[in-house]
Scaffold this motif. Structure first.
Motif, PDB file in Angstrom:
ATOM      1  N   GLN A  56      56.141  23.162   4.265  1.00 15.00           N
ATOM      2  CA  GLN A  56      56.976  22.048   4.712  1.00 15.00           C
ATOM      3  C   GLN A  56      57.488  21.250   3.519  1.00 15.00           C
ATOM      4  O   GLN A  56      58.648  20.844   3.495  1.00 15.00           O
ATOM      5  CB  GLN A  56      56.167  21.140   5.643  1.00 15.00           C
ATOM      6  N   TYR A 105      71.947  17.670  11.887  1.00 19.74           N
ATOM      7  CA  TYR A 105      71.510  17.687  13.292  1.00 19.74           C
ATOM      8  C   TYR A 105      70.735  18.969  13.596  1.00 19.74           C
ATOM      9  O   TYR A 105      69.712  18.936  14.287  1.00 19.74           O
ATOM     10  CB  TYR A 105      72.725  17.546  14.216  1.00 19.74           C
ATOM     11  N   GLU A 107      69.003  20.826  11.507  1.00 15.75           N
ATOM     12  CA  GLU A 107      67.687  20.749  10.869  1.00 15.75           C
ATOM     13  C   GLU A 107      66.767  19.798  11.614  1.00 15.75           C
ATOM     14  O   GLU A 107      65.573  20.058  11.766  1.00 15.75           O
ATOM     15  CB  GLU A 107      67.845  20.307   9.420  1.00 15.75           C
ATOM     16  N   TRP A 108      67.318  18.690  12.088  1.00 17.76           N
ATOM     17  CA  TRP A 108      66.528  17.719  12.830  1.00 17.76           C
ATOM     18  C   TRP A 108      66.071  18.308  14.166  1.00 17.76           C
ATOM     19  O   TRP A 108      64.928  18.135  14.588  1.00 17.76           O
ATOM     20  CB  TRP A 108      67.375  16.490  13.057  1.00 17.76           C
ATOM     21  N   LYS A 109      66.978  19.031  14.839  1.00 20.26           N
ATOM     22  CA  LYS A 109      66.655  19.623  16.133  1.00 20.26           C
ATOM     23  C   LYS A 109      65.582  20.701  16.011  1.00 20.26           C
ATOM     24  O   LYS A 109      64.729  20.841  16.890  1.00 20.26           O
ATOM     25  CB  LYS A 109      67.919  20.221  16.747  1.00 20.26           C
ATOM     26  N   ASN A 110      65.583  21.463  14.915  1.00 19.14           N
ATOM     27  CA  ASN A 110      64.580  22.515  14.710  1.00 19.14           C
ATOM     28  C   ASN A 110      63.261  21.979  14.177  1.00 19.14           C
ATOM     29  O   ASN A 110      62.317  22.743  14.025  1.00 19.14           O
ATOM     30  CB  ASN A 110      65.118  23.589  13.760  1.00 19.14           C
ATOM     31  N   GLY A 111      63.182  20.699  13.875  1.00 19.23           N
ATOM     32  CA  GLY A 111      61.926  20.102  13.436  1.00 19.23           C
ATOM     33  C   GLY A 111      61.623  20.303  11.973  1.00 19.23           C
ATOM     34  O   GLY A 111      60.470  20.144  11.564  1.00 19.23           O
ATOM     35  N   ILE A 112      62.604  20.651  11.186  1.00 19.95           N
ATOM     36  CA  ILE A 112      62.368  20.854   9.758  1.00 19.95           C
ATOM     37  C   ILE A 112      62.086  19.531   9.055  1.00 19.95           C
ATOM     38  O   ILE A 112      61.304  19.471   8.104  1.00 19.95           O
ATOM     39  CB  ILE A 112      63.580  21.583   9.117  1.00 19.95           C
ATOM     40  N   GLU A 114      60.479  16.950  10.223  1.00 17.33           N
ATOM     41  CA  GLU A 114      59.226  16.309  10.606  1.00 17.33           C
ATOM     42  C   GLU A 114      58.138  16.721   9.620  1.00 17.33           C
ATOM     43  O   GLU A 114      57.861  17.890   9.433  1.00 17.33           O
ATOM     44  CB  GLU A 114      58.841  16.731  12.017  1.00 17.33           C
ATOM     45  N   TRP A 115      57.535  15.731   8.973  1.00 17.19           N
ATOM     46  CA  TRP A 115      56.548  16.027   7.945  1.00 17.19           C
ATOM     47  C   TRP A 115      55.205  16.466   8.545  1.00 17.19           C
ATOM     48  O   TRP A 115      54.635  17.445   8.153  1.00 17.19           O
ATOM     49  CB  TRP A 115      56.357  14.807   7.055  1.00 17.19           C
ATOM     50  N   LYS A 117      52.920  17.680  11.799  1.00 18.13           N
ATOM     51  CA  LYS A 117      53.067  18.254  13.140  1.00 18.13           C
ATOM     52  C   LYS A 117      51.725  18.226  13.854  1.00 18.13           C
ATOM     53  O   LYS A 117      50.707  18.405  13.350  1.00 18.13           O
ATOM     54  CB  LYS A 117      53.544  19.697  13.052  1.00 18.13           C
TER      55      LYS A 117
END
Length: 117
Positions: A56, A105, A107-112, A114-115, A117
């Protein structure tokens, strides 16, 4: 034809010479425990120094580099504003920014982004 052949011959000979030099220079040294251990004032390390890093973190670093390069591309658009027509400049810059926002958008939608999980 002779020039092409000579340039090809020169290129190949230089490549072979460089490869031979690299093979001769890069002889592997004998790996022993002291050379492979990290330096900690002569003591044995308390934990492994070869811990894998988070993938990540790697993704965030790559995204930072991509957006950093995109900012470098955006900055000259300010200087081209004076020399180009307003409609062409506006369409080009808005298309570029829309592509950036769509990528963000995605990248945000795929959860990349998010630090934890």
């Amino acid at each position: 034809m002779l020039k092409i052949f000579m340039s090809f011959l020169l290129t190949m000979s230089l490549s072979i010479i460089i490869m031979i030099l690299c093979i001769m220079i890069s002889k592997k040294s004998i790996i022993d425990r002291e050379k492979m251990s990290p330096f900690e004032c002569g003591f044995d390390p308390k934990s492994s120094s070869r811990m894998p890093f988070s993938s990540q973190f790697f993704l965030i670093a790559v995204l930072f580099l991509i957006f950093d390069i995109e900012i470098v591309i955006i900055l000259p658009m300010i200087f081209t504003l004076k020399t180009s027509s307003m409609m062409n400049w506006f369409m080009t810059s808005s298309t570029f920014i829309i592509i950036l926002l769509l990528g963000l958008y995605h990248e945000w939608k795929n959860g990349i982004l998010e630090w934890a999980k």
